[in-house]
Design a protein around this motif. Structure first.
Motif, mmCIF file in Angstrom:
data_model
loop_
_atom_site.group_PDB
_atom_site.id
_atom_site.type_symbol
_atom_site.label_atom_id
_atom_site.label_comp_id
_atom_site.label_asym_id
_atom_site.label_seq_id
_atom_site.Cartn_x
_atom_site.Cartn_y
_atom_site.Cartn_z
ATOM 1 N N ILE A 261 0.974 -1.111 0.027
ATOM 2 C CA ILE A 261 0.002 -0.037 0.097
ATOM 3 C C ILE A 261 0.851 1.224 0.090
ATOM 4 O O ILE A 261 0.568 2.214 -0.659
ATOM 5 C CB ILE A 261 -1.042 0.031 1.328
ATOM 6 N N ALA A 262 2.067 1.153 0.868
ATOM 7 C CA ALA A 262 2.696 2.247 0.847
ATOM 8 C C ALA A 262 3.401 2.582 -0.374
ATOM 9 O O ALA A 262 3.749 3.790 -0.798
ATOM 10 C CB ALA A 262 3.944 2.267 1.984
ATOM 11 N N GLN A 263 3.942 1.463 -0.979
ATOM 12 C CA GLN A 263 4.601 1.578 -2.455
ATOM 13 C C GLN A 263 3.763 2.273 -3.360
ATOM 14 O O GLN A 263 3.978 2.991 -4.300
ATOM 15 C CB GLN A 263 5.105 0.322 -2.970
ATOM 16 N N SER A 335 1.165 -1.755 -7.981
ATOM 17 C CA SER A 335 0.741 -0.981 -9.276
ATOM 18 C C SER A 335 -0.945 -1.127 -9.291
ATOM 19 O O SER A 335 -1.365 -0.161 -9.873
ATOM 20 C CB SER A 335 1.383 -1.394 -10.485
ATOM 21 N N LEU A 336 -1.381 -2.383 -9.012
ATOM 22 C CA LEU A 336 -2.833 -2.610 -9.258
ATOM 23 C C LEU A 336 -3.507 -1.669 -8.033
ATOM 24 O O LEU A 336 -4.834 -1.454 -8.478
ATOM 25 C CB LEU A 336 -2.934 -3.800 -8.858
ATOM 26 N N GLN A 343 -8.749 4.543 -10.905
ATOM 27 C CA GLN A 343 -10.222 4.410 -11.618
ATOM 28 C C GLN A 343 -11.173 4.605 -10.420
ATOM 29 O O GLN A 343 -12.410 5.224 -11.026
ATOM 30 C CB GLN A 343 -9.953 2.853 -11.790
ATOM 31 N N PHE A 344 -11.149 4.654 -9.299
ATOM 32 C CA PHE A 344 -12.224 4.993 -8.260
ATOM 33 C C PHE A 344 -12.491 6.527 -8.592
ATOM 34 O O PHE A 344 -13.579 6.833 -8.453
ATOM 35 C CB PHE A 344 -11.746 4.781 -6.921
ATOM 36 N N VAL A 366 -10.854 -2.558 -5.278
ATOM 37 C CA VAL A 366 -9.738 -3.251 -4.713
ATOM 38 C C VAL A 366 -10.184 -4.591 -4.933
ATOM 39 O O VAL A 366 -9.101 -5.401 -5.416
ATOM 40 C CB VAL A 366 -9.570 -3.110 -3.136
ATOM 41 N N GLU A 367 -11.206 -5.036 -4.571
ATOM 42 C CA GLU A 367 -11.694 -6.557 -4.545
ATOM 43 C C GLU A 367 -11.755 -7.042 -6.099
ATOM 44 O O GLU A 367 -11.146 -8.086 -6.348
ATOM 45 C CB GLU A 367 -13.109 -6.696 -3.875
ATOM 46 N N ASP A 368 -11.951 -6.069 -6.938
ATOM 47 C CA ASP A 368 -11.958 -6.663 -8.398
ATOM 48 C C ASP A 368 -10.694 -6.511 -8.812
ATOM 49 O O ASP A 368 -10.012 -7.717 -9.436
ATOM 50 C CB ASP A 368 -12.778 -5.783 -9.201
#
Length: 527
Positions: A261-263, A335-336, A343-344, A366-368
């Protein structure tokens, strides 16, 4: 005896040459197959309209070739390039690899790693770490550098303590040693990232003032277990020990998810800063939104503990547990996460609201993007076999596309709890006539069939707890994001359309904690 330089070391030299001579944009670094199965590295002129790249410099091991006169492409002479190359190579002494061993007399680990004598490393500076490619170090080599860095931290902390009383004097060494400690902390944080990649948890270095002895004792207590493990790895030339207990494995995986998450935040920030001040200003809404989403995810995930992981009850807990399982199985791509947050932003129509929008971010993005569904299904499978009665769960009905005149659920409508809804359905069905119709008033009757189907579904839910069996219009214990997601995905409406009253009531019952305000301004991002 001088060892032969590796391709990685030659790549670093050419990259440094580009930087110091301002050759970026005209030349690129390319790897090529040399003789005797060796890999070489070239400094090429970019293709442009040429049929093939023009080679300026080639490096294979310790050999350097200048097949093209570089001064024909720049205002830099070939002699200047050769001189600069000699300086860059001289800056790093490639020594014969010496055995890595623990020196009990000096309490240091000695030897040579990647052609560098680690006795000569200045661990009190924050630049030495860049001389090594940490990802290709053996565990013994990584342990050696970590052990020596921890020694430097403890030594600098002791000096900070010894000069504390003179900190207000004009030429006090207090701040010099404090700067050394901070530089060492930075280098240790870089080592920690690689240690974490190898499932080794590291302590967070505390802030040191030197005020009293207790700081030194606490620091030593904090660092000693890792330093002892590093010493064992070096002495026995073994690998770092993987965590054995389930809870220890959880803590490592959790730290790795936090790092991902930090990255994601760091990568987004780096992209923003590369765009220039004007573009940063124009993208301020996006910056605030993406940083808000990733920042709240980071803060909320930090509070996720092992007990919740073992028995996740709510959607978010299952999602967090699935992220842990995904990390253990194949790792999380930062990256995801960054892409999900961007996208959100593009698919919403207002500012990010902490305490409210995280659920939508997790459910719909996130889940997708992380593809958590298989892991969540596995988690659900642990509890779906147990019959748990959920008659107190709240039932809401929402179907904005229902064209029936006078129905209350074109906006979210509270239908009581599950038990009350079941009783209401049973009562209505019992009033059906022989023709299967239920008379609502003198002008309107309805069939009992859909009510019987809904009753069957509600009873099934009380036994299984599986929300997937519910019709699209029925929501159990909903949060704003459940309706927002339905608006976007099911009904083709704007995210918050028809939801004003529900959101207002929800906020009243679930006030946002002041500690969850993670909004950041574009100016803060630019610092």
């Amino acid at each position: 005896m001088v060892t032969k330089r590796t391709i990685e070391e030659n790549q670093k030299i050419l990259s440094k040459l580009q930087e110091e001579l301002g050759l970026y944009g005209l030349f690129g670094i390319q790897v090529f197959q040399a003789e005797e199965n060796q890999l070489g590295v070239r400094l090429d002129r970019f293709m442009g309209t040429e049929n093939k790249p023009i080679i300026a410099i080639e490096m294979v091991g310790n050999e350097i070739h200048y097949p093209y006169d570089i001064e024909r492409m720049t205002n830099i002479t070939k002699g200047e390039v050769i001189e600069k190359m000699a300086q860059l190579i001289a800056e790093k002494e490639y020594v014969t690899d010496k055995e890595i061993r623990f020196n009990q007399q000096t309490n240091q680990i000695t030897g040579a790693i990647q052609g560098i004598d680690i006795d000569d490393v200045e661990y009190s500076h924050d630049k030495w770490i860049k001389e090594f490619d940490l990802s290709i170090l053996s565990d013994q080599e990584l342990a050696a550098l970590t052990y020596n860095q921890l020694n430097q931290l403890k030594s600098s902390a002791e000096e900070v303590k010894s000069y504390y009383s003179s900190r207000d004097e004009e030429e006090s060494d207090y701040f010099t040693w404090k700067a050394d400690f901070e530089a060492g902390s930075f280098s240790f944080s870089e080592l920690s990232k690689e240690l974490l990649n190898r499932n080794v948890l590291t302590p967070t270095i505390p802030f040191i003032t030197g005020r009293d002895e207790s700081e030194l004792l606490e620091l030593d207590k904090m660092l000693r277990p890792l330093q002892e493990e590093c010493c064992d790895v070096v002495k026995e030339n073994k690998k770092f020990q993987a965590p054995e207990s389930s809870e220890a494995k959880f803590e490592v995986s959790k730290a790795q998810v936090e790092n991902a998450i930090a990255q994601a935040q760091e990568r987004f920030k780096a992209e923003v800063l590369s765009q220039g001040a004007e573009n940063i200003y124009e993208a301020s809404d996006k910056i605030t939104y993406v940083e808000g989403a990733l920042g709240e995810l980071e803060i909320t995930f930090e509070g996720f503990d092992y007990q919740e992981y073992e028995n996740p009850e709510y959607t978010q807990g299952k999602q967090f547990a699935a992220m842990i399982d995904l990390q253990e199985a194949e790792g999380i791509n930062p990256s995801l996460l960054q892409f999900a947050a961007e996208q959100f932003y593009f698919k919403t129509d207002g500012p990010y609201i902490p305490g409210e929008d995280l659920d939508a971010f997790m459910d719909y993005f996130v889940e997708d993007y992380l593809e958590l569904e298989p892991y969540i299904e596995k988690i659900d499978g642990k509890s779906l076999s147990e019959e748990v009665i959920r008659e107190k769960d709240e039932v809401w009905i929402y179907d904005p596309k229902d064209t029936e005149e006078g129905v209350p659920w074109t906006k979210p409508w509270h239908a009581g709890n599950v038990g009350e809804r079941i009783k209401e359905l049973q009562n209505m069905i019992s009033e059906a006539g022989s023709d299967g119709m239920i008379e609502l008033n003198e002008e309107k009757s309805i069939s009992k069939d859909p009510l019987e189907k809904e009753l069957e579904i509600m009873v099934d839910y009380t036994k299984s707890g599986d929300k997937a069996v519910l019709p699209k219009k029925i929501f159990i214990n909903p949060k704003p994001d459940d309706f927002q997601k339905a608006n976007i995905k099911e009904f083709g409406l704007r995210q918050k359309e028809n939801l004003g009253e529900f959101i207002k009531g929800y906020r009243t019952e679930h006030p946002i904690s002041k500690h969850n305000n993670v909004h950041k301004t574009a100016q803060e991002i630019g610092r």
